[in-house]
Motif scaffolding. Sequence first.
Motif, PDB file in Angstrom:
ATOM      1  N   LYS A 330       0.842  -1.209   0.000  1.00 26.63           N
ATOM      2  CA  LYS A 330       0.000   0.000   0.000  1.00 26.63           C
ATOM      3  C   LYS A 330       0.870   1.248   0.000  1.00 26.63           C
ATOM      4  CE  LYS A 330      -4.070  -1.973   2.250  1.00 26.63           C
ATOM      5  NZ  LYS A 330      -5.146  -1.788   3.226  1.00 26.63           N
ATOM      6  N   TYR A 331       1.949   1.199   0.758  1.00 27.47           N
ATOM      7  CA  TYR A 331       2.888   2.335   0.823  1.00 27.47           C
ATOM      8  C   TYR A 331       3.456   2.634  -0.564  1.00 27.47           C
ATOM      9  CZ  TYR A 331       7.232   4.895   1.743  1.00 27.47           C
ATOM     10  OH  TYR A 331       8.256   5.821   1.716  1.00 27.47           O
ATOM     11  N   VAL A 332       3.898   1.582  -1.251  1.00 21.56           N
ATOM     12  CA  VAL A 332       4.501   1.764  -2.575  1.00 21.56           C
ATOM     13  C   VAL A 332       3.469   2.331  -3.546  1.00 21.56           C
ATOM     14  CG1 VAL A 332       5.529   0.587  -4.562  1.00 21.56           C
ATOM     15  CG2 VAL A 332       6.253  -0.021  -2.250  1.00 21.56           C
ATOM     16  N   SER A 333       2.241   1.817  -3.505  1.00 23.79           N
ATOM     17  CA  SER A 333       1.271   2.304  -4.486  1.00 23.79           C
ATOM     18  C   SER A 333       0.799   3.714  -4.146  1.00 23.79           C
ATOM     19  CB  SER A 333       0.116   1.322  -4.670  1.00 23.79           C
ATOM     20  OG  SER A 333      -0.663   1.302  -3.516  1.00 23.79           O
ATOM     21  N   GLU A 334       0.790   4.077  -2.870  1.00 27.13           N
ATOM     22  CA  GLU A 334       0.353   5.435  -2.512  1.00 27.13           C
ATOM     23  C   GLU A 334       1.431   6.484  -2.725  1.00 27.13           C
ATOM     24  OE1 GLU A 334      -1.251   5.805   1.469  1.00 27.13           O
ATOM     25  OE2 GLU A 334      -2.795   4.303   1.005  1.00 27.13           O
ATOM     26  N   THR A 335       2.693   6.105  -2.521  1.00 29.54           N
ATOM     27  CA  THR A 335       3.762   7.108  -2.533  1.00 29.54           C
ATOM     28  C   THR A 335       4.657   7.006  -3.760  1.00 29.54           C
ATOM     29  OG1 THR A 335       5.319   5.650  -1.398  1.00 29.54           O
ATOM     30  CG2 THR A 335       3.917   7.037  -0.003  1.00 29.54           C
ATOM     31  N   ALA A 336       4.585   5.898  -4.497  1.00 25.30           N
ATOM     32  CA  ALA A 336       5.476   5.630  -5.626  1.00 25.30           C
ATOM     33  C   ALA A 336       6.937   5.662  -5.194  1.00 25.30           C
ATOM     34  CB  ALA A 336       5.224   6.594  -6.782  1.00 25.30           C
ATOM     35  N   ASP A 337       7.161   5.467  -3.884  1.00 20.61           N
ATOM     36  CA  ASP A 337       8.523   5.409  -3.358  1.00 20.61           C
ATOM     37  C   ASP A 337       8.974   3.949  -3.414  1.00 20.61           C
ATOM     38  OD1 ASP A 337      10.799   5.305  -1.861  1.00 20.61           O
ATOM     39  OD2 ASP A 337       9.886   6.028  -0.001  1.00 20.61           O
ATOM     40  N   HIS A 338      10.071   3.700  -4.137  1.00 15.39           N
ATOM     41  CA  HIS A 338      10.517   2.316  -4.292  1.00 15.39           C
ATOM     42  C   HIS A 338      11.784   2.007  -3.503  1.00 15.39           C
ATOM     43  CE1 HIS A 338       7.585   0.784  -7.215  1.00 15.39           C
ATOM     44  NE2 HIS A 338       7.505   2.044  -7.590  1.00 15.39           N
ATOM     45  N   LEU A 339      12.022   2.752  -2.434  1.00 17.71           N
ATOM     46  CA  LEU A 339      13.192   2.455  -1.599  1.00 17.71           C
ATOM     47  C   LEU A 339      13.068   1.028  -1.056  1.00 17.71           C
ATOM     48  CD1 LEU A 339      13.693   5.743   0.474  1.00 17.71           C
ATOM     49  CD2 LEU A 339      15.088   4.887  -1.423  1.00 17.71           C
ATOM     50  N   PRO A 340      14.187   0.332  -0.904  1.00 13.11           N
ATOM     51  CA  PRO A 340      14.108  -1.046  -0.408  1.00 13.11           C
ATOM     52  C   PRO A 340      13.542  -1.098   1.011  1.00 13.11           C
ATOM     53  CG  PRO A 340      16.414  -0.364  -0.749  1.00 13.11           C
ATOM     54  CD  PRO A 340      15.566   0.755  -1.206  1.00 13.11           C
ATOM     55  N   THR A 341      12.741  -2.123   1.256  1.00 16.54           N
ATOM     56  CA  THR A 341      12.203  -2.274   2.607  1.00 16.54           C
ATOM     57  C   THR A 341      12.817  -3.486   3.304  1.00 16.54           C
ATOM     58  OG1 THR A 341      10.208  -2.368   3.967  1.00 16.54           O
ATOM     59  CG2 THR A 341      10.223  -3.772   2.011  1.00 16.54           C
ATOM     60  N   VAL A 342      12.930  -3.366   4.611  1.00 14.24           N
ATOM     61  CA  VAL A 342      13.254  -4.518   5.453  1.00 14.24           C
ATOM     62  C   VAL A 342      11.983  -4.812   6.238  1.00 14.24           C
ATOM     63  CG1 VAL A 342      14.613  -5.356   7.404  1.00 14.24           C
ATOM     64  CG2 VAL A 342      15.713  -3.960   5.630  1.00 14.24           C
ATOM     65  N   ILE A 343      11.364  -5.959   5.952  1.00 11.42           N
ATOM     66  CA  ILE A 343      10.125  -6.333   6.630  1.00 11.42           C
ATOM     67  C   ILE A 343      10.454  -7.202   7.842  1.00 11.42           C
ATOM     68  CG2 ILE A 343       8.017  -7.738   6.415  1.00 11.42           C
ATOM     69  CD1 ILE A 343       7.730  -6.722   3.570  1.00 11.42           C
ATOM     70  N   ALA A 344       9.948  -6.801   8.997  1.00 13.66           N
ATOM     71  CA  ALA A 344      10.163  -7.596  10.214  1.00 13.66           C
ATOM     72  C   ALA A 344       9.315  -8.863  10.113  1.00 13.66           C
ATOM     73  CB  ALA A 344       9.774  -6.788  11.437  1.00 13.66           C
ATOM     74  N   SER A 345       9.971  -9.998   9.902  1.00 15.52           N
ATOM     75  CA  SER A 345       9.251 -11.283   9.839  1.00 15.52           C
ATOM     76  C   SER A 345       9.183 -11.821  11.253  1.00 15.52           C
ATOM     77  CB  SER A 345       9.987 -12.272   8.940  1.00 15.52           C
ATOM     78  OG  SER A 345      10.047 -11.753   7.650  1.00 15.52           O
ATOM     79  N   THR A 346       8.040 -11.556  11.907  1.00 13.23           N
ATOM     80  CA  THR A 346       7.978 -11.708  13.349  1.00 13.23           C
ATOM     81  C   THR A 346       7.642 -13.116  13.816  1.00 13.23           C
ATOM     82  OG1 THR A 346       5.783 -10.789  13.111  1.00 13.23           O
ATOM     83  CG2 THR A 346       7.491  -9.325  13.926  1.00 13.23           C
TER      84      THR A 346
END
Length: 418
Positions: A330-346
Amino acid sequence: MIPLWIKTFDTEKIAPLHEADGAYFLELFHGATIAFKDMALSILPHLMTTAAKKNNVKNEIVILTATSGDTGKAAMAGFADVPGTKIIVFYPKHGVSPIQEKQMVTQKGANTYVVGITGNFDDAQTAVKKMFNDHELAAELDQAGFQFSSANSINIGRLVPQIVYYVYAYASLVRDGRIKDGQEVVPTGNFGNILAAYYAKQMGLPIHKLICASNENRVLYDFFRTGTYDRKRDFILTTSPSMDILISSNLERLIYRLTGENAEKCAELMKSLSEGGEYTITDEMKAQLVDFYGNFCSEDETAQAISDIYKNSNYVIDTHTAVAAGVYKKYVSETADHLPTVIASTASPYKFTRSVMEALGEEHKDLDDFGLVDALSALSGVPVPRAVEEIRTAPVLHDRVVDAVDMPAAVKDILKIK
Ligand SMILES: *Cc1c(COP(=O)(O)O)cnc(C)c1O
């Protein structure tokens, strides 16, 4: 010599990064209870005993914990056989899942004690809090050479190790040539982890936005959007139960920062939350939230994220991780920001096997929880984690059950205080 990590983790990498579907998943679930709390709770006992030594505490530390299923096991695994400590965990005998109960009653360690209570989690929690505030009991304990402490999430020792793994993740990405040194990333995860990433950013780690993911209990999303924190709403049971919250105890730490570290102002807001169920921050405070992006996933969106990532990348994630993955989309589609993400796999998908399998269209209503675990392994090609394999056949070591009112007596009996 046997390397130290083998005692606690099932991989030498401890927190491996897995690239899938355009994101880096920081797998924080390779410890004793296959969820991220193991990261902090395997360190906390040692921080605590070191601090006790420095402060000339002579008593043995007795950790008292009430658990709804997860925290108690992670705390016990961390404190098991740590010199100078004992840990007593109370759980609702009829209020945890079969696998959760099996995890607890098979806990090894001469200093671990597990007690089922004939009541619900609130009864256990209330009785534990009462014991913490019982001065007479404290005096009796002191005389016998003991004192109580706690391992719950308001302990800063739970948060500090979480900062460390963000620095580690960033350094790993640079080392592996996946990002350039200095390039900004956007961490995504549950609030506890995002708060740790916020501290890492303040310490200088190149982080752009902090993406805070919620499930249908979207109290934090609403807060980031409106500046009003309002807990007066229904508590929704979801397939990501560890993110089902209406009150976030870690948010108080962020509020404290937003007030310019004004403890009085912070306490005022917390008081209005406990008395009136809500508070609103000032525009000045809200302006400091620009670094945060909040969003949430519905139950359907969470299941969709599990299914999409499996289809696109042949990688199976758990429901909590899926909430974060869905919010990053949702963040990528709303902001068009393609910075790499680190997702916390909890959490490991093996901890929430039934919901994960359902999201993948594999219901298997005929299978019990362990049968489903084998089916997931066959589907994903990922071996069943040691933590699950161990409890399948482990002998039951704890069978004490008491009424909630008899909890103090059980503590005294365990500590051999008359
Ligand atoms: C405990 C837990 C959470 C919530 O952690 P916070 O630090 O309170 O945000 C989220 N996901 C999983 C799998 C957990 O075990």
